[in-house]
Design a protein around this motif. Structure first.
Motif, PDB file in Angstrom:
ATOM      1  N   GLU A 152       0.875  -1.256   0.068  1.00  0.00           N
ATOM      2  CA  GLU A 152       0.046  -0.150  -0.121  1.00  0.00           C
ATOM      3  C   GLU A 152       0.911   1.258   0.004  1.00  0.00           C
ATOM      4  N   SER A 153       1.954   1.215   0.712  1.00  0.00           N
ATOM      5  CA  SER A 153       2.818   2.390   0.772  1.00  0.00           C
ATOM      6  C   SER A 153       3.440   2.734  -0.369  1.00  0.00           C
ATOM      7  N   ALA A 154       3.962   1.565  -1.264  1.00  0.00           N
ATOM      8  CA  ALA A 154       4.374   1.775  -2.439  1.00  0.00           C
ATOM      9  C   ALA A 154       3.416   2.253  -3.464  1.00  0.00           C
ATOM     10  N   GLY A 155       2.124   2.037  -3.257  1.00  0.00           N
ATOM     11  CA  GLY A 155       1.008   2.336  -4.131  1.00  0.00           C
ATOM     12  C   GLY A 155       0.965   3.672  -4.021  1.00  0.00           C
ATOM     13  N   MET A 156       1.154   4.552  -2.740  1.00  0.00           N
ATOM     14  CA  MET A 156       0.895   5.856  -2.505  1.00  0.00           C
ATOM     15  C   MET A 156       2.089   6.564  -3.058  1.00  0.00           C
ATOM     16  N   VAL A 157       3.315   5.932  -3.151  1.00  0.00           N
ATOM     17  CA  VAL A 157       4.560   6.770  -3.557  1.00  0.00           C
ATOM     18  C   VAL A 157       4.249   6.555  -4.994  1.00  0.00           C
ATOM     19  N   ILE A 158       3.795   5.642  -5.814  1.00  0.00           N
ATOM     20  CA  ILE A 158       3.798   5.488  -7.261  1.00  0.00           C
ATOM     21  C   ILE A 158       2.606   6.335  -7.880  1.00  0.00           C
ATOM     22  N   VAL A 159       1.511   6.483  -7.034  1.00  0.00           N
ATOM     23  CA  VAL A 159       0.489   7.670  -7.305  1.00  0.00           C
ATOM     24  C   VAL A 159       0.892   9.006  -7.462  1.00  0.00           C
ATOM     25  N   LEU A 160       1.745   9.283  -6.461  1.00  0.00           N
ATOM     26  CA  LEU A 160       2.108  10.640  -6.213  1.00  0.00           C
ATOM     27  C   LEU A 160       3.184  11.092  -7.446  1.00  0.00           C
ATOM     28  N   ILE A 161       3.987  10.168  -7.925  1.00  0.00           N
ATOM     29  CA  ILE A 161       5.053  10.263  -8.747  1.00  0.00           C
ATOM     30  C   ILE A 161       4.315  10.332 -10.098  1.00  0.00           C
ATOM     31  N   VAL A 162       3.646   9.271 -10.410  1.00  0.00           N
ATOM     32  CA  VAL A 162       3.102   9.266 -12.002  1.00  0.00           C
ATOM     33  C   VAL A 162       2.098  10.628 -12.088  1.00  0.00           C
ATOM     34  N   VAL A 163       1.363  11.043 -11.116  1.00  0.00           N
ATOM     35  CA  VAL A 163       0.584  11.864 -11.238  1.00  0.00           C
ATOM     36  C   VAL A 163       1.270  13.426 -11.610  1.00  0.00           C
ATOM     37  N   ALA A 164       2.164  13.332 -10.568  1.00  0.00           N
ATOM     38  CA  ALA A 164       3.294  14.604 -10.741  1.00  0.00           C
ATOM     39  C   ALA A 164       3.793  14.601 -12.061  1.00  0.00           C
ATOM     40  N   ALA A 165       4.045  13.373 -12.626  1.00  0.00           N
ATOM     41  CA  ALA A 165       4.765  13.623 -13.833  1.00  0.00           C
ATOM     42  C   ALA A 165       3.960  13.538 -14.998  1.00  0.00           C
ATOM     43  N   LEU A 166       2.633  13.162 -14.897  1.00  0.00           N
ATOM     44  CA  LEU A 166       1.744  13.292 -16.141  1.00  0.00           C
ATOM     45  C   LEU A 166       1.717  14.600 -17.016  1.00  0.00           C
ATOM     46  N   PRO A 167       1.983  15.777 -16.630  1.00  0.00           N
ATOM     47  CA  PRO A 167       2.134  16.935 -17.603  1.00  0.00           C
ATOM     48  C   PRO A 167       3.530  16.659 -18.388  1.00  0.00           C
ATOM     49  N   LEU A 168       4.521  16.018 -17.766  1.00  0.00           N
ATOM     50  CA  LEU A 168       5.586  16.022 -18.647  1.00  0.00           C
ATOM     51  C   LEU A 168       5.328  14.773 -19.585  1.00  0.00           C
ATOM     52  N   LEU A 169       4.768  13.810 -19.214  1.00  0.00           N
ATOM     53  CA  LEU A 169       4.537  12.352 -20.231  1.00  0.00           C
ATOM     54  C   LEU A 169       3.401  12.784 -21.197  1.00  0.00           C
ATOM     55  N   LEU A 170       2.473  13.637 -20.867  1.00  0.00           N
ATOM     56  CA  LEU A 170       1.229  13.769 -21.596  1.00  0.00           C
ATOM     57  C   LEU A 170       1.057  15.436 -21.513  1.00  0.00           C
ATOM     58  N   PRO A 171       1.740  16.029 -22.154  1.00  0.00           N
ATOM     59  CA  PRO A 171       1.539  17.549 -22.118  1.00  0.00           C
ATOM     60  C   PRO A 171       0.395  18.116 -22.509  1.00  0.00           C
ATOM     61  N   GLN A 172      -0.569  17.252 -23.623  1.00  0.00           N
ATOM     62  CA  GLN A 172      -1.774  17.817 -23.915  1.00  0.00           C
ATOM     63  C   GLN A 172      -2.644  17.692 -22.839  1.00  0.00           C
ATOM     64  N   ILE A 173      -2.467  17.220 -21.728  1.00  0.00           N
ATOM     65  CA  ILE A 173      -3.686  17.141 -20.522  1.00  0.00           C
ATOM     66  C   ILE A 173      -3.277  18.031 -19.407  1.00  0.00           C
ATOM     67  N   ALA A 190      -5.624   8.254   0.122  1.00  0.00           N
ATOM     68  CA  ALA A 190      -6.380   8.222   1.374  1.00  0.00           C
ATOM     69  C   ALA A 190      -6.927   6.519   1.447  1.00  0.00           C
ATOM     70  N   TRP A 191      -7.400   6.080   0.267  1.00  0.00           N
ATOM     71  CA  TRP A 191      -7.899   4.794   0.316  1.00  0.00           C
ATOM     72  C   TRP A 191      -6.882   3.710   0.620  1.00  0.00           C
ATOM     73  N   LEU A 192      -5.662   3.720  -0.030  1.00  0.00           N
ATOM     74  CA  LEU A 192      -4.694   3.197   0.113  1.00  0.00           C
ATOM     75  C   LEU A 192      -4.074   3.173   1.686  1.00  0.00           C
ATOM     76  N   PHE A 193      -4.170   4.328   2.092  1.00  0.00           N
ATOM     77  CA  PHE A 193      -3.894   4.781   3.586  1.00  0.00           C
ATOM     78  C   PHE A 193      -4.756   4.053   4.648  1.00  0.00           C
ATOM     79  N   LEU A 194      -6.008   3.866   4.428  1.00  0.00           N
ATOM     80  CA  LEU A 194      -7.110   3.463   5.223  1.00  0.00           C
ATOM     81  C   LEU A 194      -6.900   1.861   5.206  1.00  0.00           C
ATOM     82  N   ARG A 195      -6.484   1.314   3.765  1.00  0.00           N
ATOM     83  CA  ARG A 195      -6.266  -0.084   3.733  1.00  0.00           C
ATOM     84  C   ARG A 195      -4.940  -0.602   4.607  1.00  0.00           C
ATOM     85  N   ALA A 196      -3.994   0.401   4.490  1.00  0.00           N
ATOM     86  CA  ALA A 196      -2.703  -0.069   5.145  1.00  0.00           C
ATOM     87  C   ALA A 196      -2.963   0.085   6.683  1.00  0.00           C
TER      88      ALA A 196
END
Length: 219
Positions: A152-173, A190-196
């Motif tokens: 769950e913790s790794a999922g939280m980190v991955i979500v943060l990194i992926v969303v932060a990188a989205l404008p670089l990966l997909l500038p059109q969005i 929050a969902w992952l935190f509550l599961r953890a």
């Protein structure tokens, strides 16, 4: 067709939901503007999500700023400590890389420390919003959650990194990202935190409810 345009219709509900996401995103951005208050804004964002899970529709700006003020001083201190620790690790990495000519065995412990730190840090502001406590207790609980619930913790980190990188990966969005990035991260984390923490029981209860399983604590 009339049902679509009534206050209980799908169109109104959809537009209201979209507005609420944009509202939370704007609140987060405004609260983060001094940079040192990013932690306080994150804590307030999590608190809004937790209260929405418990109560449904809430007066978001009022609840956000109430949580923001309540956690601001502690969140600023914790945020600066996190940045200092990560800065120290990054500095140690480059220093070791220079001294060892980039030896992977020498650099591996620092990389592992960075990874473990991220697993722990993603829980801190969610904990601060869900179950306020002294800084030492928060850090111990975050350490327990981060290292005992790695998936769950790794999922939280991955979500943060992926969303932060989205404008670089997909500038059109980038416009959509600018309007909806923060609530997307808050909701998934929050969902992952509550599961953890064993707190996602599926009940309509929320933060502070005595029926929730207790967060794991460090002896």
């Amino acid at each position: 067709m009339k049902s679509w345009f009534s206050l209980d219709g799908r169109l109104y509900k959809t537009l209201d939901w979209i507005w609420r996401q944009m509202e939370l995103n704007l609140l987060f951005i405004v609260g983060s503007l001094p940079i040192v208050t990013i932690g306080a804004s994150t804590c307030a964002g999590f608190r809004v999500i937790f209260e929405q899970r418990e109560q449904g529709d809430i007066p978001m700006p009022r609840r956000f700023w109430k949580a923001y003020k309540a956690c601001c001083a502690q969140a600023i201190i914790v945020w600066l400590l996190m940045l200092a620790w990560l800065g120290l690790l990054v500095g140690a990495y480059f220093l070791l890389a220079e001294l060892t000519s980039g030896s992977q065995p020498a650099l591996l412990p620092v990389v592992l420390l960075v990874a473990c730190s991220l697993l722990v840090f993603v829980h801190i502001f969610a904990l601060m919003a869900y179950a306020p406590a002294q800084t030492g207790a928060l850090l111990r609980q975050a350490l327990t959650l981060g290292l005992s619930r790695v998936l769950e913790s790794a999922g939280m980190v991955i979500v943060l990194i992926v969303v932060a990188a989205l404008p670089l990966l997909l500038p059109q969005i980038w416009v959509l990202w600018l309007l909806f990035a923060a609530p997307l991260v808050f909701k998934v984390q929050a969902w992952l935190f509550l599961r953890a923490g064993g707190l996602d029981t599926g009940a309509s209860t929320g933060p502070g409810d005595s029926h929730h399983p207790k967060l794991p604590t460090h002896a």
